[in-house]
Every structure is written in C-alpha cells, then in structure tokens.
Design a protein around this motif. Structure first.
Motif, PDB file in Angstrom:
ATOM      1  N   THR A  45     125.013  55.539 116.311  1.00 49.11           N
ATOM      2  CA  THR A  45     124.962  55.147 117.716  1.00 49.11           C
ATOM      3  C   THR A  45     124.547  56.353 118.543  1.00 49.11           C
ATOM      4  N   LEU A  46     124.262  56.091 119.816  1.00 46.68           N
ATOM      5  CA  LEU A  46     123.729  57.136 120.695  1.00 46.68           C
ATOM      6  C   LEU A  46     124.836  58.030 121.239  1.00 46.68           C
ATOM      7  N   GLY A  47     126.110  57.711 120.962  1.00 43.74           N
ATOM      8  CA  GLY A  47     127.211  58.493 121.519  1.00 43.74           C
ATOM      9  C   GLY A  47     127.147  59.947 121.085  1.00 43.74           C
ATOM     10  N   ASP A  48     127.892  60.808 121.762  1.00 39.14           N
ATOM     11  CA  ASP A  48     127.942  62.216 121.407  1.00 39.14           C
ATOM     12  C   ASP A  48     129.407  62.591 121.240  1.00 39.14           C
ATOM     13  N   PRO A  49     129.941  62.718 120.029  1.00 38.84           N
ATOM     14  CA  PRO A  49     129.257  62.608 118.729  1.00 38.84           C
ATOM     15  C   PRO A  49     128.926  61.164 118.373  1.00 38.84           C
ATOM     16  N   PRO A  50     127.829  60.966 117.575  1.00 43.45           N
ATOM     17  CA  PRO A  50     127.417  59.616 117.227  1.00 43.45           C
ATOM     18  C   PRO A  50     128.387  58.929 116.276  1.00 43.45           C
ATOM     19  N   ASP A 101     114.127  60.521 121.189  1.00 45.71           N
ATOM     20  CA  ASP A 101     114.952  61.708 121.009  1.00 45.71           C
ATOM     21  C   ASP A 101     116.336  61.388 121.568  1.00 45.71           C
ATOM     22  N   PRO A 102     117.389  61.370 120.724  1.00 44.99           N
ATOM     23  CA  PRO A 102     118.717  60.941 121.200  1.00 44.99           C
ATOM     24  C   PRO A 102     119.210  61.741 122.407  1.00 44.99           C
ATOM     25  N   ALA A 103     118.973  63.050 122.406  1.00 46.70           N
ATOM     26  CA  ALA A 103     119.450  63.874 123.530  1.00 46.70           C
ATOM     27  C   ALA A 103     118.748  63.457 124.821  1.00 46.70           C
ATOM     28  N   GLU A 104     117.413  63.246 124.706  1.00 41.37           N
ATOM     29  CA  GLU A 104     116.666  62.809 125.894  1.00 41.37           C
ATOM     30  C   GLU A 104     117.139  61.430 126.345  1.00 41.37           C
ATOM     31  N   ARG A 106     120.135  60.134 125.997  1.00 39.76           N
ATOM     32  CA  ARG A 106     121.428  60.263 126.699  1.00 39.76           C
ATOM     33  C   ARG A 106     121.217  60.741 128.130  1.00 39.76           C
ATOM     34  N   VAL A 121     120.716  53.927 117.345  1.00 35.89           N
ATOM     35  CA  VAL A 121     119.593  54.864 117.275  1.00 35.89           C
ATOM     36  C   VAL A 121     118.696  54.481 116.099  1.00 35.89           C
TER      37      VAL A 121
END
Lengths: 178, 153
Positions: A45-50, A101-104, A106, A121
């Motif tokens: 998933t897109l969460g941080d942490p995923p 890009d996951p960071a982008e 988010r 993702v």
C-alpha cells in the motif's frame, strides 16, 4: 428508378459516414471485465511505512477503484470530483497508484487531498494488466461481492457520476445521490 | 580519401550497425532456445497494442505494450500454451487485442460486410453486362424489328 440510383448510393454512404461521427471515441475499448470478479493481487500500500493489500481488502463493500498516477494530468482534473463523491456520498474509494513514484504520490495526495480509503501501489503495472488497464485514469465500480459492475476509461466528472455511475450504484442497491 | 574522412566513414558505419543492433532485441530478454524466441515473436505479432490502435505489441514502445510483452513471457515461462495466452489477454482486453478476432455476434459485420459488398459489385457488373448484350442486335434482328414496326397498324 435508375436515375435515382446514384442519389440512393450517396444517401446510404453519407448515412454510414454520419454514423461514424456518432461513434464513441475510437480509443475507448469496450471492457471485457464488466461482470467479472475483481482480479487477485497482493501488493504494497501507499502508506509510510507501506502495508500489504490483497483482493480481500477490495471486495466486501461497494467501492470505486480508481487507477491514477501523478504523471497523469487527467487524474488531477478528476481529483476534485473524487473528493466531492467521497465527501457527499461517503462511497468508499480505493486508489491504484499506477506506475508511479510512491513518495511523489504521497506528496501529491498531501497537496491535493486524499479521497482514498487506501492506495495499492502497482509499480510494474501487473495489476493494471489484470484489470485491462491501458492508460490512466480508469475507474471501476466494484460491488460487495467483489464483482466489477462498471468501468470508466478517462475522466470521472459530474456528468459521468450522474449519468453512468449513480444509476449503476442505484441498481446495486446503495443510495447514489450526491 | 583523407584519413579524417575515412575515420568519419568508419564511425558512421559503427553508428549504423549500433542502430540496427539496438532495434532488434526487445526488452533485453534471453530465451533458452531459438524456437522459444520464435514462438514469442509470433505470439507478440498476434496482439494489438490497446493504446496505439494499429500496432502490434511486438513493435510498440508504449508502456502498456511493454507490460503485455512481460505478461506473455511470464505465461510462457509458466508453461501456458498459445491458446491459453490468447485467452488470458482476451479476457482482460477483449476482442480488440486480437488481430484475428473470433467470429461472433459483435464481429459479424466485420467478417461479412466485405463479402456483401463484393456481392453487390458482382451483381451490378452482371446486370450491366446483360443489358449491353441485350442492346446489341444482329443485322438480321434489326431487319426483323424494322419489318415488325412497318407491319404495325
């Protein structure tokens, strides 16, 4: 009668060509997946942490599944409508962050608002292939049994919501007014 | 020929050869044997790239074509037969993805319209030919027509 033959031929030809104008966009393909179960997947998933998400997280409730990316201008164009749908109807929306890009992604959600319950993702595009996706955005309506009931290629806007998505929602049995 | 221009020519040849080499392999994938590579290429040319309307996934550089090539390779590696691979892509992208679409209610017009049009063309030609033959009389027929017309009251 024979004198009228060229005229008749012209009318028939003009009619066929006119029908060409009334066809939908030729780049829109009929979806082979409407009526089919949502595909199996197991992706971060897109969460941080995923975390991880599977098909079981999508099935079980009526949801929109929206395939999007930060590189896709139309996704930004439809974002406001997704925000409105989420706010006005409470309909669950799951995102598939497609080849992004996951960071982008988010950062994009922090900037433009986040209408999604969660985001899957799909870096490689494999879930995309299983969904018959050939661009972004694409939006699916999935019923509580996990069956795809509707697919939209391209932007979801107010007209698409009113004329296409809300009627299918009403058919499924969830109030789709908003 | 000066040495400079000779070097230039050599560089140009190398550049051409590199271009030709760069164009041949797709996605840098190694096959165990030539037959598998051939089967892969043959399969790819059967599928239309969904994004580009009239290009096979063998030659298209579109990201979706890259994904579909990867999918075909994955299925081949998993031991799927050609028909299984066709069915796999068709289930996801519909008849559109096949360059040789199956005969069905949705494709009747596609398959039979050319035949129907050819039929109309043949009918028109045959009619025109018959009329021309009817219009040309022999000398004896012409005399008979004149005689009959003279005899008419």
């Amino acid at each position: 009668m024979h004198r009228l033959l060229p005229l008749a031929a012209f009318v028939v030809l003009a009619g066929i060509l006119y029908l060409g104008f009334t066809l939908r966009d030729p780049t829109l393909l009929p979806s082979a997946l409407v009526g089919q179960p949502f595909p199996e997947f197991d992706l971060p998933t897109l969460g941080d942490p995923p975390g991880r998400a599977t098909r079981a997280d999508v099935a079980g409730d009526v949801r929109l599944v929206n395939v999007w990316a930060t590189w896709c201008p139309t996704c930004l164009a439809e974002h406001g409508e997704l925000m409105r749908i989420r706010r006005a109807t409470g309909l669950s929306i799951v995102g598939v962050n497609y080849k992004d890009d996951p960071a982008e992604a988010r950062a994009w959600l922090a900037r433009h608002g986040d209408p999604y319950d969660f985001n899957v993702v799909d870096l490689a595009g494999d879930l995309g292939v299983d969904l018959g996706v050939y661009g972004a955005p694409e939006t699916f309506l999935v019923d509580a049994g996990g069956t795809i009931r509707y697919k939209r290629v391209g932007e979801v806007n107010g007209r698409v919501w009113r004329e296409e998505i809300a009627p299918v929602l009403a058919e499924i049995g969830t109030p789709g007014d908003g | 020929m000066g040495s400079l221009s000779r070097i230039g020519l050599a560089a140009w040849c190398v550049w051409l050869a590199a271009g030709a080499l760069g164009a041949s392999p797709i996605d840098g994938f190694d096959f165990p044997d030539a037959a598998t590579a051939e089967r892969y290429q043959a399969l790819l040319s059967e599928f239309r790239c969904p994004k580009c309307l009239n290009e096979s996934i063998a030659s298209s550089g579109a990201p979706i074509a890259v994904d579909l090539r990867r999918t075909v390779r994955r299925l081949m590696t998993a031991g799927a037969g050609d028909d299984e691979i066709r069915a796999h892509l068709r289930a996801r992208y519909g008849d559109f993805v096949l360059y040789d679409p199956p005969l069905g209610p949705g494709t009747w017009a596609l398959w039979f319209a050319p035949l129907a049009l050819a039929g109309v063309g043949v009918a028109v030609l045959v009619r025109a030919g018959l009329r021309r033959r009817a219009a040309s009389l022999t000398e004896r027929e012409r005399e008979r027509v004149a005689r009959l017309l003279d005899e008419a009251p």
